[in-house]
Scaffold this active site. Sequence first.
Site, PDB file in Angstrom:
ATOM      1  N   TYR A  34       0.849  -1.200   0.000  1.00  0.00           N
ATOM      2  CA  TYR A  34       0.000   0.000   0.000  1.00  0.00           C
ATOM      3  C   TYR A  34       0.883   1.248   0.000  1.00  0.00           C
ATOM      4  CZ  TYR A  34      -3.372   3.482   1.684  1.00  0.00           C
ATOM      5  OH  TYR A  34      -4.156   4.606   1.811  1.00  0.00           O
ATOM      6  N   LYS A  46       1.093   4.189  -2.908  1.00  0.00           N
ATOM      7  CA  LYS A  46       0.765   5.595  -2.687  1.00  0.00           C
ATOM      8  C   LYS A  46       1.959   6.497  -2.998  1.00  0.00           C
ATOM      9  CE  LYS A  46      -3.576   5.402  -1.583  1.00  0.00           C
ATOM     10  NZ  LYS A  46      -4.605   6.077  -2.383  1.00  0.00           N
TER      11      LYS A  46
HETATM   12  N1  LIG Z   1      -9.416   6.805   5.450  1.00  0.00           N
HETATM   13  C1  LIG Z   1      -8.165   7.122   5.656  1.00  0.00           C
HETATM   14  O1  LIG Z   1      -7.704   7.236   6.801  1.00  0.00           O
HETATM   15  C2  LIG Z   1      -7.266   7.377   4.485  1.00  0.00           C
HETATM   16  C3  LIG Z   1      -5.990   7.863   4.754  1.00  0.00           C
HETATM   17  C4  LIG Z   1      -5.133   8.103   3.702  1.00  0.00           C
HETATM   18  C5  LIG Z   1      -5.548   7.887   2.402  1.00  0.00           C
HETATM   19  N2  LIG Z   1      -6.782   7.410   2.161  1.00  0.00           N
HETATM   20  C6  LIG Z   1      -7.153   7.173   0.759  1.00  0.00           C
HETATM   21  O2  LIG Z   1      -8.409   7.752   0.492  1.00  0.00           O
HETATM   22  C7  LIG Z   1      -9.068   7.013  -0.524  1.00  0.00           C
HETATM   23  C8  LIG Z   1     -10.480   6.669  -0.050  1.00  0.00           C
HETATM   24  O3  LIG Z   1     -10.383   5.889   1.123  1.00  0.00           O
HETATM   25  P1  LIG Z   1     -11.615   5.679   2.120  1.00  0.00           P
HETATM   26  O4  LIG Z   1     -11.064   5.716   3.475  1.00  0.00           O
HETATM   27  O5  LIG Z   1     -12.716   6.565   1.743  1.00  0.00           O
HETATM   28  O6  LIG Z   1     -11.970   4.148   1.772  1.00  0.00           O
HETATM   29  P2  LIG Z   1     -13.342   3.357   1.921  1.00  0.00           P
HETATM   30  O7  LIG Z   1     -14.257   4.022   2.871  1.00  0.00           O
HETATM   31  O8  LIG Z   1     -12.950   1.953   2.155  1.00  0.00           O
HETATM   32  O9  LIG Z   1     -13.987   3.492   0.456  1.00  0.00           O
HETATM   33  C9  LIG Z   1     -13.335   2.925  -0.636  1.00  0.00           C
HETATM   34  C10 LIG Z   1     -14.151   3.125  -1.887  1.00  0.00           C
HETATM   35  O10 LIG Z   1     -13.434   2.513  -2.965  1.00  0.00           O
HETATM   36  C11 LIG Z   1     -14.247   1.517  -3.570  1.00  0.00           C
HETATM   37  N3  LIG Z   1     -13.477   0.352  -3.975  1.00  0.00           N
HETATM   38  C12 LIG Z   1     -12.650  -0.396  -3.215  1.00  0.00           C
HETATM   39  N4  LIG Z   1     -12.130  -1.382  -3.955  1.00  0.00           N
HETATM   40  C13 LIG Z   1     -12.640  -1.257  -5.197  1.00  0.00           C
HETATM   41  C14 LIG Z   1     -12.480  -1.964  -6.391  1.00  0.00           C
HETATM   42  N5  LIG Z   1     -11.726  -3.069  -6.459  1.00  0.00           N
HETATM   43  N6  LIG Z   1     -13.132  -1.546  -7.499  1.00  0.00           N
HETATM   44  C15 LIG Z   1     -13.932  -0.467  -7.442  1.00  0.00           C
HETATM   45  N7  LIG Z   1     -14.139   0.255  -6.340  1.00  0.00           N
HETATM   46  C16 LIG Z   1     -13.506  -0.146  -5.213  1.00  0.00           C
HETATM   47  C17 LIG Z   1     -15.248   1.127  -2.496  1.00  0.00           C
HETATM   48  O11 LIG Z   1     -16.347   0.593  -3.186  1.00  0.00           O
HETATM   49  P3  LIG Z   1     -17.231  -0.610  -2.638  1.00  0.00           P
HETATM   50  O12 LIG Z   1     -18.382   0.037  -2.021  1.00  0.00           O
HETATM   51  O13 LIG Z   1     -17.611  -1.348  -3.833  1.00  0.00           O
HETATM   52  O14 LIG Z   1     -16.407  -1.389  -1.674  1.00  0.00           O
HETATM   53  C18 LIG Z   1     -15.512   2.470  -1.827  1.00  0.00           C
HETATM   54  O15 LIG Z   1     -16.403   3.214  -2.596  1.00  0.00           O
HETATM   55  C19 LIG Z   1      -8.204   5.790  -0.794  1.00  0.00           C
HETATM   56  O16 LIG Z   1      -7.419   6.016  -1.933  1.00  0.00           O
HETATM   57  C20 LIG Z   1      -7.325   5.702   0.427  1.00  0.00           C
HETATM   58  O17 LIG Z   1      -6.108   5.072   0.150  1.00  0.00           O
HETATM   59  C21 LIG Z   1      -7.663   7.140   3.164  1.00  0.00           C
END
Ligand SMILES: NC(=O)c1ccc[n+]([C@@H]2O[C@H](COP(=O)([O-])OP(=O)(O)OC[C@H]3O[C@@H](n4cnc5c(N)ncnc54)[C@H](OP(=O)(O)O)[C@@H]3O)[C@@H](O)[C@H]2O)c1
Length: 325
Positions: free
Chosen positions: A201, A205
């Site tokens: 991961y 990134k």
């Molecule tokens: N949350 C944090 O603390 C954090 C920190 C740093 C960076 N980020 C980054 O922010 C971004 C969003 O993260 P989040 O926390 O919002 O994640 P999340 O709540 O887990 O949501 C992920 C989203 O991506 C979709 N997804 C996952 N795998 C997929 C696939 N194989 N094909 C199509 N869609 C897929 C999910 O769809 P489904 O509904 O179909 O599962 C969901 O809509 C990511 O790039 C993550 O790396 C997050």
Amino acid sequence: MENTVIYALGAVGALYLGTQALKFAYTVVNAYVIPGKPLKAFGVTRGSWAIVTGASDGLGKEFSLQLAGSGVNVLLVARNASKLSTVEKEITEKNGAANVRTHVIDFANAGDAEYDAFAKVVGQLDNVRMLVNNVGTNHEFPVEFLDENGKTIEDIVNVNINAQMRVTRIVAPLLVANKKGLILNIGSLAGIVPSGLLSVYSASKSFLRFWSDALAMELKPKGVHVEHIRAFFVVSAMSKIRKPTWTTPTAKNFVKAVLKNVGKSIDSAPYPSHAILSWFIETFMSESFAIKESNKMHIDIRKRALKKKEREAAAAAASAGKKEL
Ligand SMILES: NC(=O)c1ccc[n+]([C@@H]2O[C@H](COP(=O)([O-])OP(=O)(O)OC[C@H]3O[C@@H](n4cnc5c(N)ncnc54)[C@H](OP(=O)(O)O)[C@@H]3O)[C@@H](O)[C@H]2O)c1
């Protein structure tokens, strides 16, 4: 002679401290006071289209809600059709003015046919001005590289790297053709500090950050602003954090900060406390120290995650036992 050396060292020290104090003051003022550019500066106006990947949950859902709230039409992209249609319904009920469409694609397993279908849907949209490369996937919890299963490694590479490239190669030409547009690439602290036990991961990134910064140079003369967003912890399903704190905002507040601060640079930490943490890490931590601290943090998170799994398994076994009685 001795005094001259002492004065010279004192002057160098004062200059260093003064520079750091100024940098800190600038970080705080930039984070809390200086606004970014309005979305219309990138052609993202009422009636234009934004494409948001990973739009069914977390940050992607919030980007979609807030963009639609400003009258921007949104194409919601993710893999779970029923979650997508729930978000579509929520947006339509709240923001009748914006058009919303959904497209189902599993980026972990998508091949040419799936990307062609996505390109066809995107090609039907008129006036595409924004792409949020938000979709991302992570290790279920921190785990050593040699113990991780092959499919998870492949999924992370497909979703966090390949999907960003393929989606951008489909959408960016439309922004270039319109001579104005915005691409946001959602990065992570793990892309800044190499993170043991989240190695794939973290590397994905870091790839995103370098690619984003380089792409920003290529697309700037064509009128498209590309920005890498440094997200640290945010409340979401992926982070498994449920309670917001000063350093861990809700997805709603995080996205609000991103949209308010957009356009100030090509590599930004738009949430104020994340900007301050970013400054702290870059000013006071050597890379080797940061790597060690990050590794320690993930060892600790792993221990807690394993304990939680044990508790859940014990509770499940106990409730199965009760049912049998
Ligand atoms: N949350 C944090 O603390 C954090 C920190 C740093 C960076 N980020 C980054 O922010 C971004 C969003 O993260 P989040 O926390 O919002 O994640 P999340 O709540 O887990 O949501 C992920 C989203 O991506 C979709 N997804 C996952 N795998 C997929 C696939 N194989 N094909 C199509 N869609 C897929 C999910 O769809 P489904 O509904 O179909 O599962 C969901 O809509 C990511 O790039 C993550 O790396 C997050």
